[in-house]
Motif scaffolding. Structure first.
Motif, short mmCIF file in Angstrom:
data_model
loop_
_atom_site.label_atom_id
_atom_site.label_comp_id
_atom_site.label_asym_id
_atom_site.label_seq_id
_atom_site.Cartn_x
_atom_site.Cartn_y
_atom_site.Cartn_z
N ASN A 102 58.99 43.26 9.08
CA ASN A 102 59.02 43.60 7.93
C ASN A 102 60.10 44.43 6.56
OD1 ASN A 102 55.91 43.43 6.50
ND2 ASN A 102 55.97 44.20 9.03
N PHE A 103 60.86 43.79 5.70
CA PHE A 103 61.73 44.60 5.66
C PHE A 103 60.89 45.38 4.42
CE2 PHE A 103 61.86 39.93 6.08
CZ PHE A 103 63.08 39.94 7.07
N ASP A 104 62.69 46.71 3.89
CA ASP A 104 62.42 46.72 2.60
C ASP A 104 62.33 46.71 1.76
OD1 ASP A 104 65.21 47.91 2.25
OD2 ASP A 104 65.39 49.64 3.35
N GLY A 105 62.26 47.45 0.72
CA GLY A 105 62.61 47.00 -1.03
C GLY A 105 63.57 46.73 -1.06
N ARG A 106 64.74 46.82 -0.90
CA ARG A 106 65.51 46.22 -1.19
C ARG A 106 66.49 45.01 -0.07
NH1 ARG A 106 70.42 45.78 2.48
NH2 ARG A 106 69.14 47.49 3.63
N GLN A 107 66.51 44.51 1.14
CA GLN A 107 65.61 43.74 2.27
C GLN A 107 64.72 42.88 1.07
OE1 GLN A 107 64.84 45.60 5.54
NE2 GLN A 107 66.92 44.88 6.34
N ARG A 109 64.06 42.25 -1.79
CA ARG A 109 65.06 41.65 -2.59
C ARG A 109 65.79 40.69 -2.11
NH1 ARG A 109 64.46 45.98 -4.83
NH2 ARG A 109 66.31 47.35 -3.85
N GLU A 110 66.80 40.47 -0.84
CA GLU A 110 68.01 40.16 -0.74
C GLU A 110 67.49 38.28 0.25
OE1 GLU A 110 70.20 42.83 1.84
OE2 GLU A 110 71.01 43.96 -0.34
N ALA A 111 66.83 38.77 0.68
CA ALA A 111 65.39 37.57 1.45
C ALA A 111 64.37 37.71 1.40
CB ALA A 111 66.45 37.79 3.48
N VAL A 112 63.90 36.26 0.88
CA VAL A 112 62.07 35.90 0.90
C VAL A 112 61.94 35.90 2.65
CG1 VAL A 112 60.89 34.96 0.49
CG2 VAL A 112 62.41 34.80 -1.20
N VAL A 113 62.38 35.05 3.21
CA VAL A 113 62.39 35.01 4.76
C VAL A 113 63.80 35.09 5.59
CG1 VAL A 113 59.65 34.20 4.53
CG2 VAL A 113 61.93 32.78 3.92
N LEU A 114 63.08 35.60 6.64
CA LEU A 114 64.22 35.69 7.95
C LEU A 114 63.86 34.95 9.21
CD1 LEU A 114 66.58 38.80 7.37
CD2 LEU A 114 66.89 35.74 6.87
N SER A 115 64.20 34.80 9.81
CA SER A 115 64.07 34.76 11.46
C SER A 115 64.25 35.67 12.48
CB SER A 115 64.39 33.06 11.97
OG SER A 115 65.86 32.65 12.02
N HIS A 116 63.13 35.23 13.42
CA HIS A 116 63.50 36.04 14.32
C HIS A 116 64.84 36.34 15.09
CE1 HIS A 116 59.60 37.93 15.95
NE2 HIS A 116 58.53 36.58 15.19
N SER A 117 65.55 35.01 14.91
CA SER A 117 66.87 34.96 15.61
C SER A 117 68.00 36.41 15.03
CB SER A 117 67.20 33.95 15.91
OG SER A 117 67.99 33.21 14.59
N THR A 118 67.28 36.59 13.42
CA THR A 118 68.36 37.59 12.91
C THR A 118 68.23 38.95 12.85
OG1 THR A 118 66.65 37.45 11.07
CG2 THR A 118 68.48 35.34 11.38
N GLY A 291 57.65 34.67 11.58
CA GLY A 291 58.15 35.65 11.66
C GLY A 291 57.64 36.87 11.21
N ALA A 292 58.26 36.26 9.22
CA ALA A 292 58.39 37.67 9.16
C ALA A 292 57.25 36.77 8.04
CB ALA A 292 59.90 36.63 7.70
N ALA A 293 56.97 38.69 7.87
CA ALA A 293 55.81 39.40 6.49
C ALA A 293 57.19 39.22 5.05
CB ALA A 293 55.55 40.95 6.10
N VAL A 294 55.86 37.63 4.39
CA VAL A 294 56.54 37.05 3.34
C VAL A 294 55.87 38.22 1.64
CG1 VAL A 294 56.82 35.51 2.03
CG2 VAL A 294 56.00 34.56 4.56
#
Length: 322
Positions: A102-107, A109-118, A291-294
């Motif tokens: 899960n990403f906070d609001g800033r993240q 806005r910067e990234a819709v989805v990211l993978s586990h490797s990041t 792997g990310a909450a969209v």
């Protein structure tokens, strides 16, 4: 979402991988002790079937029947057979029980989805290996498609899914059907070798066919059994049960009825309103991709361009909240 942003997100997703720990089933092992585990960092977008030749070579010294063909093997997680035609990342999201990122609001806005490797680079915890079991006997024929020595089954299954996605996008599979043999071979080679540049060379022709207007976004939603049982009245006829999941597929246009760009939230609300009663917030369930909450506010077509699996579909796992 600008082209550079989409390319950046796609690059992140193609870099995503999972640590796997694979052990030989006791019923196929000729020693009293367990065999050594096979450890590999494996791309989320790839398919487990591509691992079988390497696994066979590794486990040959422990096999009761070392003459058994590699393509007769199958993999399971906690006694659940893993379907060959599901990408590895989707299988992990559906069965591993791992919490989505899960990403906070800033993240967001910067990234819709990211993978586990990041995750490690963003301060998150490194995931533990996903422990799978390799079998050579008691093939679950009612749940898995038998493979063959020439990869024909895997290729045909992938090609059919790619044509289905093309039909959903354009109302016709003409673009996919008219690919030259050279382009078809390149696409399959790109999927097998996890070659993003080669994949995009052919996939661009599928996404932007001349003379055809886009109609719908290829989307499949995977519901856990408990969720599908409580919402059976809202699930479209296209839905079908597979194992402990229900797969829901509906035709989702690029725009809403009010001619606004379709977001993930509006698409899920129109398709599964009982599970997703809000168009903006995940109140009862969380959509998970790679792997990310969209974010529910993500533009659906832009999400498809950046984050679709190699068969052209957005494969969304649903995690119930609370």
């Amino acid at each position: 979402m600008a082209g550079e942003r989409i390319a950046h997100l796609q690059s992140k997703i193609w870099s995503g991988s999972l640590p796997l720990e694979i052990r030989l089933a006791a019923s196929d092992c000729r020693t009293y002790d367990e065999s050594d585990p096979y450890l590999v960092q494996y791309p989320r977008l790839s398919y487990l079937a591509f691992l079988l030749p390497r696994l066979h070579t590794f486990f040959a010294p422990w096999l009761i029947n070392p003459e058994v063909p590699s393509y007769e093997a199958w993999l399971s997680f906690e006694d659940v057979p893993l379907k060959w035609h599901y990408p590895t990342g989707l299988l992990y999201d559906l069965y591993s029980g791992a919490e989505p990122i899960n990403f906070d609001g800033r993240q967001e806005r910067e990234a819709v989805v990211l993978s586990h490797s990041t995750v490690a680079t963003m301060g998150g915890a490194v995931s533990t290996p996903w422990r799978l079991t390799l079998h050579y006997t008691e093939f679950p024929s009612g749940q898995l498609i038998p493979l063959d020595a020439d990869d024909k089954t895997m290729r045909d299954t992938f090609t059919n899914a790619m044509k289905e996605a093309d039909f959903v996008r354009n109302g016709t599979a003409r673009t996919a059907m008219s690919l030259s043999k050279e382009d078809s071979d390149k696409l399959w080679q790109a999927v097998r070798s996890h070659d993003r540049a080669l994949f995009n060379e052919i996939n661009t022709k599928l996404l932007y066919p001349p003379g055809l207007g886009l109609r719908h976004v290829p989307l499949k939603v995977y519901l856990p059994t408990s969720a599908s049982q409580t919402t059976s009245e809202t699930i479209p006829e296209e839905g079908k049960t597979t194992g402990h999941l229900r797969v829901v597929q509906a035709l989702v246009p690029l725009q809403t009825s009010t001619r606004q760009p379709q977001t993930l939230g509006t698409a899920l609300n129109s398709t599964l309103p009982t599970i997703f009663p809000s168009r903006r917030n995940p109140l009862l369930a969380q959509p998970v991709l790679h792997g990310a909450a969209v974010p529910m506010t993500a533009n659906l077509w832009e999400l498809n361009r950046a984050a679709a699996y190699t068969d052209g579909f957005l494969h969304l796992a649903v995690v119930m909240l609370g």
